[in-house]
Design a protein around this motif. Structure first.
Motif, PDB file in Angstrom:
ATOM      1  N   ASP A 183       0.842  -1.215   0.000  1.00 13.24           N
ATOM      2  CA  ASP A 183       0.000   0.000   0.000  1.00 13.24           C
ATOM      3  C   ASP A 183       0.867   1.251   0.000  1.00 13.24           C
ATOM      4  OD1 ASP A 183      -2.326  -1.496   0.030  1.00 13.24           O
ATOM      5  OD2 ASP A 183      -2.589  -1.349   2.196  1.00 13.24           O
ATOM      6  N   TYR A 184       1.918   1.247   0.795  1.00 10.43           N
ATOM      7  CA  TYR A 184       2.808   2.418   0.846  1.00 10.43           C
ATOM      8  C   TYR A 184       3.518   2.625  -0.494  1.00 10.43           C
ATOM      9  CZ  TYR A 184       2.104   2.472   5.912  1.00 10.43           C
ATOM     10  OH  TYR A 184       1.556   2.533   7.158  1.00 10.43           O
ATOM     11  N   LEU A 185       3.911   1.528  -1.126  1.00 10.70           N
ATOM     12  CA  LEU A 185       4.538   1.648  -2.448  1.00 10.70           C
ATOM     13  C   LEU A 185       3.547   2.221  -3.457  1.00 10.70           C
ATOM     14  CD1 LEU A 185       6.542  -1.708  -2.580  1.00 10.70           C
ATOM     15  CD2 LEU A 185       7.469   0.599  -2.259  1.00 10.70           C
ATOM     16  N   ASP A 186       2.282   1.765  -3.402  1.00 10.21           N
ATOM     17  CA  ASP A 186       1.252   2.296  -4.303  1.00 10.21           C
ATOM     18  C   ASP A 186       1.031   3.790  -4.069  1.00 10.21           C
ATOM     19  OD1 ASP A 186       0.823  -0.094  -5.621  1.00 10.21           O
ATOM     20  OD2 ASP A 186      -0.839  -0.705  -4.314  1.00 10.21           O
ATOM     21  N   MET A 187       1.026   4.207  -2.794  1.00 14.46           N
ATOM     22  CA  MET A 187       0.863   5.637  -2.496  1.00 14.46           C
ATOM     23  C   MET A 187       2.047   6.435  -3.035  1.00 14.46           C
ATOM     24  SD  MET A 187      -0.854   5.934   1.271  1.00 14.46           S
ATOM     25  CE  MET A 187      -0.226   4.479   2.089  1.00 14.46           C
ATOM     26  N   ALA A 188       3.256   5.893  -2.923  1.00 14.64           N
ATOM     27  CA  ALA A 188       4.439   6.584  -3.438  1.00 14.64           C
ATOM     28  C   ALA A 188       4.356   6.743  -4.946  1.00 14.64           C
ATOM     29  CB  ALA A 188       5.709   5.821  -3.044  1.00 14.64           C
TER      30      ALA A 188
END
Length: 195
Positions: free
Chosen positions: A82-87
């Motif tokens: 999820d954090y990678l997708d937000m980045a």
């Protein structure tokens, strides 16, 4: 009254059926050995069955513990994803930012490959809402789509085989007829008004 009082006369005092064995002292040495062999064999067979049952139970416990640990680890990795997708959604304009974005994309792709090798699949968050796969976080007025249709995916959901690892969080088109209807009175509110 005891249970014997409630039984039929024939059932009241029936002796338990027992196998009457001849006392060991009255047996010949061969018969004694044969009886002992039979007892040892029965005990051995019971022990074998108990051991098989123990192995089966231990195997089931180990499989359940492994599956629980696997689910926990994969759930934690989904948070990283999820954090990678937000980045990846962050707008970049500089060459350095574009290079960093490319590195994040490659890391995300590698994570997706890792999850795919472990049979983790993305849950489709389009079409009609399915409560076995989706979790509605909001209803939205959208006259352009049928009620119950997923309008937007807020958070991706994943599953392992048929088991849901994490439900997809979605916004769902509301039924305008239900929103215009006055709220129904519950028995609690009606009882409160009578007081």
């Amino acid at each position: 009254p005891t249970t014997e009082d409630n039984l039929e006369p024939d059932e009241a005092k029936l002796p338990d059926a027992e196998i009457v064995e001849e006392p060991i002292e009255n047996l010949s040495p061969e018969e004694r050995l044969e009886r002992e062999r039979a007892e040892y064999y029965e005990n051995w067979m019971r022990s074998q069955a108990d051991f098989k049952n123990l192995r089966r139970r231990q195997s089931q416990v180990l499989e359940a513990a492994t599956a629980a640990t696997r689910r926990e680890l994969l759930s934690e990795l989904l948070l990283v994803l999820d954090y990678l997708d937000m980045a990846l959604l962050t707008p970049v304009e500089t060459q350095e930012g574009k290079n960093l974005l490319q590195g994040v994309k490659m890391t995300r792709d590698q994570m997706m490959q890792f999850l795919g090798q472990r049979e983790v699949e993305l849950i489709d968050a389009t079409g009609l809402f399915d409560p076995t796969l989706h979790e509605a976080v909001e209803t939205v007025d959208d006259s352009g789509v049928a009620p119950g249709t997923i309008v937007e995916a807020v958070r991706n959901g994943y599953r392992i085989g048929k088991d849901v690892l994490r439900y997809a969080h979605v916004k769902v088109a509301a039924d305008p007829a239900l929103e215009d209807a006055p709220p129904e009175e519950t028995s609690d509110s009606a009882a409160g008004e009578e007081r």
